[in-house]
Design an enzyme around this catalytic site. Structure first.
Site, mmCIF file in Angstrom:
data_model
loop_
_atom_site.group_PDB
_atom_site.id
_atom_site.type_symbol
_atom_site.label_atom_id
_atom_site.label_comp_id
_atom_site.label_asym_id
_atom_site.label_seq_id
_atom_site.Cartn_x
_atom_site.Cartn_y
_atom_site.Cartn_z
ATOM 1 N N TYR A 89 40.585 36.389 -1.954
ATOM 2 C CA TYR A 89 39.659 35.254 -2.027
ATOM 3 C C TYR A 89 38.947 35.253 -3.372
ATOM 4 O O TYR A 89 38.746 34.207 -3.975
ATOM 5 C CB TYR A 89 38.626 35.317 -0.899
ATOM 6 C CG TYR A 89 39.195 35.039 0.464
ATOM 7 C CD1 TYR A 89 39.462 33.730 0.870
ATOM 8 C CD2 TYR A 89 39.463 36.073 1.350
ATOM 9 C CE1 TYR A 89 39.990 33.475 2.134
ATOM 10 C CE2 TYR A 89 39.990 35.814 2.609
ATOM 11 C CZ TYR A 89 40.243 34.517 2.989
ATOM 12 O OH TYR A 89 40.768 34.259 4.223
ATOM 13 N N ASN A 112 42.261 24.650 6.254
ATOM 14 C CA ASN A 112 43.567 24.155 5.831
ATOM 15 C C ASN A 112 44.289 23.494 7.009
ATOM 16 O O ASN A 112 44.572 24.154 8.002
ATOM 17 C CB ASN A 112 44.388 25.329 5.290
ATOM 18 C CG ASN A 112 45.843 25.000 5.086
ATOM 19 O OD1 ASN A 112 46.219 23.852 4.919
ATOM 20 N ND2 ASN A 112 46.668 26.022 5.110
ATOM 21 N N CYS A 120 47.789 29.458 3.215
ATOM 22 C CA CYS A 120 46.536 30.205 3.342
ATOM 23 C C CYS A 120 46.782 31.619 3.865
ATOM 24 O O CYS A 120 45.951 32.501 3.669
ATOM 25 C CB CYS A 120 45.546 29.453 4.222
ATOM 26 S SG CYS A 120 46.150 29.070 5.866
ATOM 27 N N HIS A 121 47.946 31.851 4.485
ATOM 28 C CA HIS A 121 48.271 33.197 4.977
ATOM 29 C C HIS A 121 48.476 34.183 3.826
ATOM 30 O O HIS A 121 48.441 35.384 4.035
ATOM 31 C CB HIS A 121 49.522 33.158 5.870
ATOM 32 C CG HIS A 121 50.746 32.638 5.190
ATOM 33 N ND1 HIS A 121 50.998 31.280 5.068
ATOM 34 C CD2 HIS A 121 51.778 33.272 4.589
ATOM 35 C CE1 HIS A 121 52.147 31.114 4.424
ATOM 36 N NE2 HIS A 121 52.637 32.309 4.123
ATOM 37 N N GLU A 147 58.043 36.682 4.320
ATOM 38 C CA GLU A 147 58.154 36.277 2.921
ATOM 39 C C GLU A 147 58.424 37.451 1.983
ATOM 40 O O GLU A 147 58.863 37.254 0.851
ATOM 41 C CB GLU A 147 56.882 35.553 2.484
ATOM 42 C CG GLU A 147 56.713 34.224 3.191
ATOM 43 C CD GLU A 147 55.504 33.436 2.727
ATOM 44 O OE1 GLU A 147 54.786 33.887 1.807
ATOM 45 O OE2 GLU A 147 55.272 32.358 3.287
#
Length: 157
Positions: A89, A112, A120-121, A147
């Site tokens: 953040y 979001n 946002c993950h 990912e």
């Protein structure tokens, strides 16, 4: 607005949008899977399915999320986090030009409306911890592992 719900490895994703773009993608543990997919939602559904199948690393269908100017700025910043990478953040607030806006950035991140598509993950705590996630921390962990799968090899192969 048109809506459809599809099954994903993480639950039922509900996609809402119109000819101006996708306005919302949300995830739930339960729900009814739609029998048909409205034409304006087909590309989003196709791209989400390709993502879950490991065949897509970004999304380029039209998007039209509702939010304040600041929220839109944060969501655009989130979209710049590369596939398979994470950012804190604090780093995101710095990238957006105001380190003191960390709480506002976190709040916008939490609002979001485009689950997975606006990633946002990929935002984690400064110490590397998995911080709050509207879809549940288990989903965040799954998405990050999807990912960036571990390439660690077994000692017993």
């Amino acid at each position: 607005m048109e809506t459809t719900s599809i099954k994903t490895p993480l639950g039922i994703a509900t996609i809402t949008g119109d000819e101006n773009g996708i306005a919302k993608i949300a995830i739930a543990d339960e729900g009814l899977i739609s029998k048909g997919i409205p034409l304006v939602l087909q590309e989003a559904v196709s791209q989400l399915q390709a993502y879950f199948n490991g065949q897509r690393t970004h999304f380029d269908f039209p998007m039209n999320p509702a939010g304040t100017e600041f929220q839109q700025k944060v969501w655009k910043g989130l979209c710049k986090i590369p596939f398979g990478k994470t950012m804190s953040y604090l780093e995101l607030a710095k990238q957006l030009g105001d380190v003191k806006a960390i709480r506002a950035v976190a709040s916008a991140n939490g609002k979001n409306p485009l689950w997975i598509v606006v990633p946002c993950h990929r935002v984690i705590g400064t110490d590397g911890s998995l911080t709050g996630y509207a879809g549940g921390l288990w989903r965040k962990k799954w998405l990050l592992e999807h990912e960036n799968p571990s390439t660690q090899q077994s000692l017993f192969e």
